[in-house]
Scaffold this active site. Sequence first.
Site, PDB file in Angstrom:
ATOM      1  N   GLU A 101      43.524  43.833  53.555  1.00  0.00           N
ATOM      2  CA  GLU A 101      42.304  44.847  54.363  1.00  0.00           C
ATOM      3  C   GLU A 101      40.977  44.258  53.118  1.00  0.00           C
ATOM      4  O   GLU A 101      40.963  43.928  52.200  1.00  0.00           O
ATOM      5  CB  GLU A 101      42.896  45.609  54.525  1.00  0.00           C
ATOM      6  CG  GLU A 101      43.615  45.966  55.108  1.00  0.00           C
ATOM      7  CD  GLU A 101      43.962  47.983  55.294  1.00  0.00           C
ATOM      8  OE1 GLU A 101      43.856  48.026  56.483  1.00  0.00           O
ATOM      9  OE2 GLU A 101      43.975  47.884  54.189  1.00  0.00           O
ATOM     10  N   CYS A 115      33.362  45.187  50.089  1.00  0.00           N
ATOM     11  CA  CYS A 115      34.821  45.873  49.023  1.00  0.00           C
ATOM     12  C   CYS A 115      35.973  44.460  49.275  1.00  0.00           C
ATOM     13  O   CYS A 115      36.496  44.218  50.955  1.00  0.00           O
ATOM     14  CB  CYS A 115      34.929  46.919  49.330  1.00  0.00           C
ATOM     15  SG  CYS A 115      36.249  47.367  48.275  1.00  0.00           S
ATOM     16  N   CYS A 129      47.061  55.478  43.166  1.00  0.00           N
ATOM     17  CA  CYS A 129      46.099  54.349  44.592  1.00  0.00           C
ATOM     18  C   CYS A 129      47.839  53.546  45.882  1.00  0.00           C
ATOM     19  O   CYS A 129      49.065  53.243  44.214  1.00  0.00           O
ATOM     20  CB  CYS A 129      46.293  52.824  43.356  1.00  0.00           C
ATOM     21  SG  CYS A 129      45.746  51.403  44.587  1.00  0.00           S
ATOM     22  N   GLY A 172      44.437  44.984  45.030  1.00  0.00           N
ATOM     23  CA  GLY A 172      45.134  43.267  44.154  1.00  0.00           C
ATOM     24  C   GLY A 172      44.379  43.850  42.555  1.00  0.00           C
ATOM     25  O   GLY A 172      43.275  44.900  42.434  1.00  0.00           O
ATOM     26  N   GLU A 173      44.691  42.864  41.851  1.00  0.00           N
ATOM     27  CA  GLU A 173      43.498  43.518  40.368  1.00  0.00           C
ATOM     28  C   GLU A 173      42.921  42.284  40.007  1.00  0.00           C
ATOM     29  O   GLU A 173      43.856  40.919  39.946  1.00  0.00           O
ATOM     30  CB  GLU A 173      45.089  43.774  39.574  1.00  0.00           C
ATOM     31  CG  GLU A 173      44.294  43.744  37.528  1.00  0.00           C
ATOM     32  CD  GLU A 173      42.802  43.970  37.464  1.00  0.00           C
ATOM     33  OE1 GLU A 173      43.154  44.952  37.850  1.00  0.00           O
ATOM     34  OE2 GLU A 173      41.704  43.454  36.889  1.00  0.00           O
ATOM     35  N   SER A 204      36.325  44.625  38.795  1.00  0.00           N
ATOM     36  CA  SER A 204      36.052  45.725  38.582  1.00  0.00           C
ATOM     37  C   SER A 204      37.731  46.134  38.582  1.00  0.00           C
ATOM     38  O   SER A 204      38.612  45.246  38.892  1.00  0.00           O
ATOM     39  CB  SER A 204      36.177  47.378  39.615  1.00  0.00           C
ATOM     40  OG  SER A 204      37.286  48.567  39.769  1.00  0.00           O
ATOM     41  N   SER A 227      38.376  50.363  35.727  1.00  0.00           N
ATOM     42  CA  SER A 227      39.001  51.755  35.948  1.00  0.00           C
ATOM     43  C   SER A 227      39.020  52.818  34.758  1.00  0.00           C
ATOM     44  O   SER A 227      40.697  52.309  34.446  1.00  0.00           O
ATOM     45  CB  SER A 227      39.664  51.319  36.959  1.00  0.00           C
ATOM     46  OG  SER A 227      39.763  50.784  38.444  1.00  0.00           O
ATOM     47  N   LEU A 228      38.915  53.664  34.638  1.00  0.00           N
ATOM     48  CA  LEU A 228      39.042  54.287  33.255  1.00  0.00           C
ATOM     49  C   LEU A 228      40.066  55.639  33.728  1.00  0.00           C
ATOM     50  O   LEU A 228      40.952  55.489  32.473  1.00  0.00           O
ATOM     51  CB  LEU A 228      37.453  55.022  32.595  1.00  0.00           C
ATOM     52  CG  LEU A 228      38.257  54.998  30.975  1.00  0.00           C
ATOM     53  CD1 LEU A 228      38.439  54.322  29.543  1.00  0.00           C
ATOM     54  CD2 LEU A 228      36.664  56.115  30.431  1.00  0.00           C
ATOM     55  N   HIS A 229      38.973  56.804  34.002  1.00  0.00           N
ATOM     56  CA  HIS A 229      40.141  57.934  35.252  1.00  0.00           C
ATOM     57  C   HIS A 229      41.159  58.544  33.911  1.00  0.00           C
ATOM     58  O   HIS A 229      41.436  59.827  35.019  1.00  0.00           O
ATOM     59  CB  HIS A 229      41.649  57.143  35.865  1.00  0.00           C
ATOM     60  CG  HIS A 229      41.435  56.293  37.142  1.00  0.00           C
ATOM     61  ND1 HIS A 229      40.203  55.842  37.758  1.00  0.00           N
ATOM     62  CD2 HIS A 229      41.441  55.041  37.534  1.00  0.00           C
ATOM     63  CE1 HIS A 229      39.930  55.288  38.355  1.00  0.00           C
ATOM     64  NE2 HIS A 229      41.061  54.429  38.767  1.00  0.00           N
ATOM     65  N   ASN A 303      40.314  60.196  47.377  1.00  0.00           N
ATOM     66  CA  ASN A 303      41.208  59.944  48.956  1.00  0.00           C
ATOM     67  C   ASN A 303      42.516  60.265  48.977  1.00  0.00           C
ATOM     68  O   ASN A 303      43.267  58.948  48.518  1.00  0.00           O
ATOM     69  CB  ASN A 303      40.285  58.246  49.421  1.00  0.00           C
ATOM     70  CG  ASN A 303      38.937  58.760  49.325  1.00  0.00           C
ATOM     71  OD1 ASN A 303      38.152  59.299  49.592  1.00  0.00           O
ATOM     72  ND2 ASN A 303      38.714  56.882  48.301  1.00  0.00           N
ATOM     73  N   CYS A 346      38.763  53.663  48.695  1.00  0.00           N
ATOM     74  CA  CYS A 346      39.057  53.677  47.560  1.00  0.00           C
ATOM     75  C   CYS A 346      40.345  53.970  47.306  1.00  0.00           C
ATOM     76  O   CYS A 346      40.814  55.459  47.223  1.00  0.00           O
ATOM     77  CB  CYS A 346      38.234  53.635  46.363  1.00  0.00           C
ATOM     78  SG  CYS A 346      36.555  53.941  46.843  1.00  0.00           S
TER      79      CYS A 346
HETATM   80  N1  SAH Z   1      42.618  46.580  40.620  1.00  0.00           N
HETATM   81  C1  SAH Z   1      40.798  46.988  40.859  1.00  0.00           C
HETATM   82  C2  SAH Z   1      40.557  47.270  41.822  1.00  0.00           C
HETATM   83  C3  SAH Z   1      40.674  47.976  42.785  1.00  0.00           C
HETATM   84  S1  SAH Z   1      39.407  48.638  42.903  1.00  0.00           S
HETATM   85  C4  SAH Z   1      40.839  48.039  39.424  1.00  0.00           C
HETATM   86  O1  SAH Z   1      41.651  49.049  39.575  1.00  0.00           O
HETATM   87  O2  SAH Z   1      39.631  48.459  39.158  1.00  0.00           O
HETATM   88  C5  SAH Z   1      39.135  50.369  43.189  1.00  0.00           C
HETATM   89  C6  SAH Z   1      39.107  51.562  42.753  1.00  0.00           C
HETATM   90  O3  SAH Z   1      39.544  52.695  43.231  1.00  0.00           O
HETATM   91  C7  SAH Z   1      40.052  52.060  41.586  1.00  0.00           C
HETATM   92  O4  SAH Z   1      38.690  52.241  40.566  1.00  0.00           O
HETATM   93  C8  SAH Z   1      41.177  52.401  41.806  1.00  0.00           C
HETATM   94  O5  SAH Z   1      41.153  53.034  41.090  1.00  0.00           O
HETATM   95  C9  SAH Z   1      40.533  53.858  42.930  1.00  0.00           C
HETATM   96  N2  SAH Z   1      41.161  54.603  43.515  1.00  0.00           N
HETATM   97  C10 SAH Z   1      43.034  53.693  43.533  1.00  0.00           C
HETATM   98  N3  SAH Z   1      43.037  54.680  44.327  1.00  0.00           N
HETATM   99  C11 SAH Z   1      42.231  55.125  45.230  1.00  0.00           C
HETATM  100  C12 SAH Z   1      42.218  56.486  45.749  1.00  0.00           C
HETATM  101  N4  SAH Z   1      42.972  57.348  46.477  1.00  0.00           N
HETATM  102  N5  SAH Z   1      40.652  57.678  45.895  1.00  0.00           N
HETATM  103  C13 SAH Z   1      40.060  56.799  44.939  1.00  0.00           C
HETATM  104  N6  SAH Z   1      40.399  56.327  44.012  1.00  0.00           N
HETATM  105  C14 SAH Z   1      41.177  55.380  43.568  1.00  0.00           C
END
Ligand code: SAH
Length: 360
Positions: A101, A115, A129, A172-173, A204, A227-229, A303, A346
């Site tokens: 997608e 995106c 995710c 994907g990454e 990203s 993507s730190l989180h 989300n 996302c």
């Molecule tokens: N693999 C890469 C690219 C994906 S980017 C990465 O991880 O950066 C998508 C972004 O959305 C990432 O920061 C991911 O962690 C974040 N994400 C994943 N699931 C999500 C969700 N359910 N709600 C909000 N952000 C989310």
Amino acid sequence: MLSARDLWIDEKARRAGHQDGAAFAVAHGLKGYRLDQLYRAATKELVPDLDAITTLPKELRTALAAEGFGLDAVEPVVVQRSRDGHTTKVLFRLHDGNEVEAVLMEHRGERNTVCFSSQAGCAYACAFCSTGQAGYTRNLSATEIFDQVRWFARELATQNRKVTNLVAMGQGEPFANYENVMASIALFNDPKGFGLGHRHITVSTVGLVDKIDRFADEHTQVNLAISLHAPTDATRSSIMPVNRKWSMHDLMAAVERYIAKTNRKVFFEYVMLAGVNDTDQHAHDLARLMKGPLYHVNLIPYNNTPDGLVRGTEDARIWEFAKLLEERGVAVTVRTPMGRDIAAACGQLRAETQPRAKAS
Ligand code: SAH
């Protein structure tokens, strides 16, 4: 290294059964200027199909079509628009039946951001995710990436509008498919083709340290998002398995090397998860990691995903968390979710890559 044009010709030619772009040119007696016309029509003029390339002789167009030479490596199968009309999600089918997608976000006529996906599925299995829960299928090729964006660019062109920004934040990454993603960026950037500036593109990553170093050495103006989180190993490892391979220390050291080499801003994505990474202590720890004006935090409202494993932080708490960071001198923004009603936000780009249940 192939030019953007030759890379494009090469992939399309292989798909049509040739050994490579050179063999294709020989088979059809095509001189360089013919290849230029073909490439330019597809990537710059954004023609719908071969037949619209009227600079090419009719017999050539017919011959190319007969052998299955196509301008698009991806075929749209479902197009969904959000109720507010600002977000469009498209499910694309690839030649082998896999599906990915991509999403267009229209920001009040100022910016049109696409995106795109870089892989079918994802191997990194982040707990929150949706893509990660479905597992990894395969890397996309450079034109499978490029042609997702070509589709949206053609849609916008009919209204005299353009794609202004790109983010590799779909399925994907991107750094696990490093070569093809960089090749797609060469296609996006080519002034003879699509012509989008590097500064309008953001990649990203979950934090693949070796690839962050490689990316730093490219010295491109393409933006880097991490993507730190989470601000500590314990929390990060609990939601992102990749942290067991590269710890926060390794990751932040790679970011420092990147900044030292490029002097460019780094965007840290931080998805807000209730009770997991949103306490005052987390904010204080995160603030300590952010070392100056080139460190930018982007808080992401969570989300919902069908798996329902985690819950998002309430909006009011997100703003409090942002304030705690701000008070400690951190540059912070809160991402506005778009397209939640069509699961285009996302982390919601899903398992369409899995074989679908057959209707009985
Ligand atoms: N693999 C890469 C690219 C994906 S980017 C990465 O991880 O950066 C998508 C972004 O959305 C990432 O920061 C991911 O962690 C974040 N994400 C994943 N699931 C999500 C969700 N359910 N709600 C909000 N952000 C989310």
